[in-house]
Design an enzyme around this catalytic site. Structure first.
Site, short mmCIF file in Angstrom:
data_model
loop_
_atom_site.label_atom_id
_atom_site.label_comp_id
_atom_site.label_asym_id
_atom_site.label_seq_id
_atom_site.Cartn_x
_atom_site.Cartn_y
_atom_site.Cartn_z
N SER A 1 -20.33 3.92 1.22
CA SER A 1 -22.08 3.15 1.62
C SER A 1 -22.24 2.78 2.82
O SER A 1 -22.64 1.45 2.39
CB SER A 1 -22.10 2.95 0.26
OG SER A 1 -21.09 2.29 -1.22
N LYS B 1 -10.88 -0.75 -2.27
CA LYS B 1 -12.42 -0.43 -2.69
C LYS B 1 -12.21 0.32 -3.76
O LYS B 1 -12.02 -0.18 -5.35
CB LYS B 1 -12.90 0.38 -2.10
CG LYS B 1 -14.41 -0.22 -1.14
CD LYS B 1 -15.57 0.80 -0.75
CE LYS B 1 -14.77 1.86 -0.39
NZ LYS B 1 -13.80 1.90 1.06
N SER B 2 -10.90 1.12 -3.69
CA SER B 2 -11.22 2.13 -5.22
C SER B 2 -9.36 1.48 -5.91
O SER B 2 -9.31 1.26 -7.00
CB SER B 2 -10.54 3.51 -4.57
OG SER B 2 -11.61 4.87 -3.94
N SER C 1 -10.05 -1.01 2.73
CA SER C 1 -10.51 -2.13 2.65
C SER C 1 -9.92 -2.76 1.11
O SER C 1 -9.24 -3.55 0.64
CB SER C 1 -11.70 -2.32 2.69
OG SER C 1 -12.58 -1.83 1.80
N LEU D 1 -14.96 -1.02 3.95
CA LEU D 1 -14.74 -0.27 4.74
C LEU D 1 -13.28 0.98 4.16
O LEU D 1 -12.71 0.40 3.26
CB LEU D 1 -13.99 -0.49 6.61
CG LEU D 1 -15.10 -1.49 7.32
CD1 LEU D 1 -14.06 -2.09 7.94
CD2 LEU D 1 -15.85 -0.10 8.14
N SER D 2 -13.27 1.85 5.14
CA SER D 2 -12.32 3.03 4.53
C SER D 2 -10.46 1.85 4.63
O SER D 2 -10.45 1.17 5.45
CB SER D 2 -11.96 4.06 5.17
OG SER D 2 -10.71 5.26 4.68
#
Length: 199
Positions: free
Chosen positions: A108, A40-41, A38, A35-36
Site C-alpha cells: 500500500s 509485513k507478512s 520488510s 516495502l517488499s
C-alpha cells in the site's frame, strides 16, 4: 464500469458492539504497510497466531493471497494499486464489523489511498503499522527475488525501485524490523492493543 443502482443498505440485526461484547474483545484492522521484504507478512501472521492462541477472533489478509482471488484481475499500475487497496479496505471493514481483529499485509505505497481506507472506519478501528526497514536491507532479504528482477527491468513499476513508496507520516505503530526480532515486534503490537483496550 457501471455503478449499481436501486440498492439500499440493509441494517443487520446483530450490531458490531454486540459481537464485540460476545467475543470479549474489540475489533479493528491492523494495517501493515512497508516495502517488499520488510517483514509485513511475517509479523502480521505472527501477531495473528498470538491472538488466536489467546482465543481472540482474528484473520490475516495478505497481499499475494488476495491477488490470487479477489483481486486477480488487477495489475500493478497506479490505478490498479489504488483499486487493490480500496477493495481490501472494504473487506477489512466487513471483518471489523463482524467483531474480528484483521491484520492486512500490503505494501500500500501511497498515503492518499491509505488515508481513504482510514476514513471507512470509526475512530480507533484503523491502526496503521509501519514496518520500517531500509531499502538495502529489504534487497538483501529479497525472499522472492523481486528486487533482482526489478533491477534488471523484468518487473515494471516495482515499489522502491521504479515506483515510489510514501512512508506514513503519523502511523499508530512503527516497527523497526531491521532492529527487532519478530517476537519483539509482536510484543510491541500486542502491547499497543492492550493499551487501547482492544484486547
Amino acid at each position: 464500469m457501471t455503478k449499481a443502482t436501486n440498492i439500499t443498505w440493509h441494517e443487520q440485526t446483530i450490531t458490531k458492539e454486540e459481537r464485540r461484547a460476545q467475543n470479549g474483545h474489540g475489533s479493528c484492522v491492523l494495517w501493515f504497510t512497508g516495502l517488499s521484504g520488510s517483514g509485513k507478512s511475517t509479523i502480521a501472521n505472527a501477531v495473528s497466531a498470538q491472538l488466536f492462541r489467546h482465543s481472540i477472533n482474528e484473520y490475516v489478509l495478505d497481499g499475494d493471497n488476495i491477488r490470487h482471488g479477489l483481486n486477480k484481475d488487477l495489475g500493478f499500475s497506479d490505478k490498479d494499486r489504488n483499486e487493490n487497496i480500496r477493495r481490501i479496505g472494504e473487506v477489512a471493514k466487513l471483518f471489523v464489523d463482524s467483531g474480528k481483529i484483521v491484520t492486512t499485509a500490503f505494501i500500500s505505497p501511497f498515503r492518499a489511498e491509505r488515508e481513504q481506507v482510514r476514513k471507512l472506519f470509526a475512530a480507533g478501528e484503523f491502526i496503521e503499522v509501519y514496518i520500517d526497514c531500509p531499502l538495502d536491507e529489504c534487497e538483501k532479504r529479497d525472499p522472492k527475488k523481486l528486487y533482482e528482477k526489478a533491477r534488471r527491468g523484468e518487473i515494471k513499476e516495482f515499489t522502491g525501485i521504479s515506483s515510489p513508496y510514501e512512508h506514513p507520516e503519523h502511523p499508530e505503530i512503527t516497527i523497526l524490523s531491521e532492529q527487532l526480532s519478530v517476537e519483539e515486534a509482536v510484543n510491541q503490537i500486542l502491547q499497543y492493543l492492550r493499551n487501547q483496550k482492544v484486547i
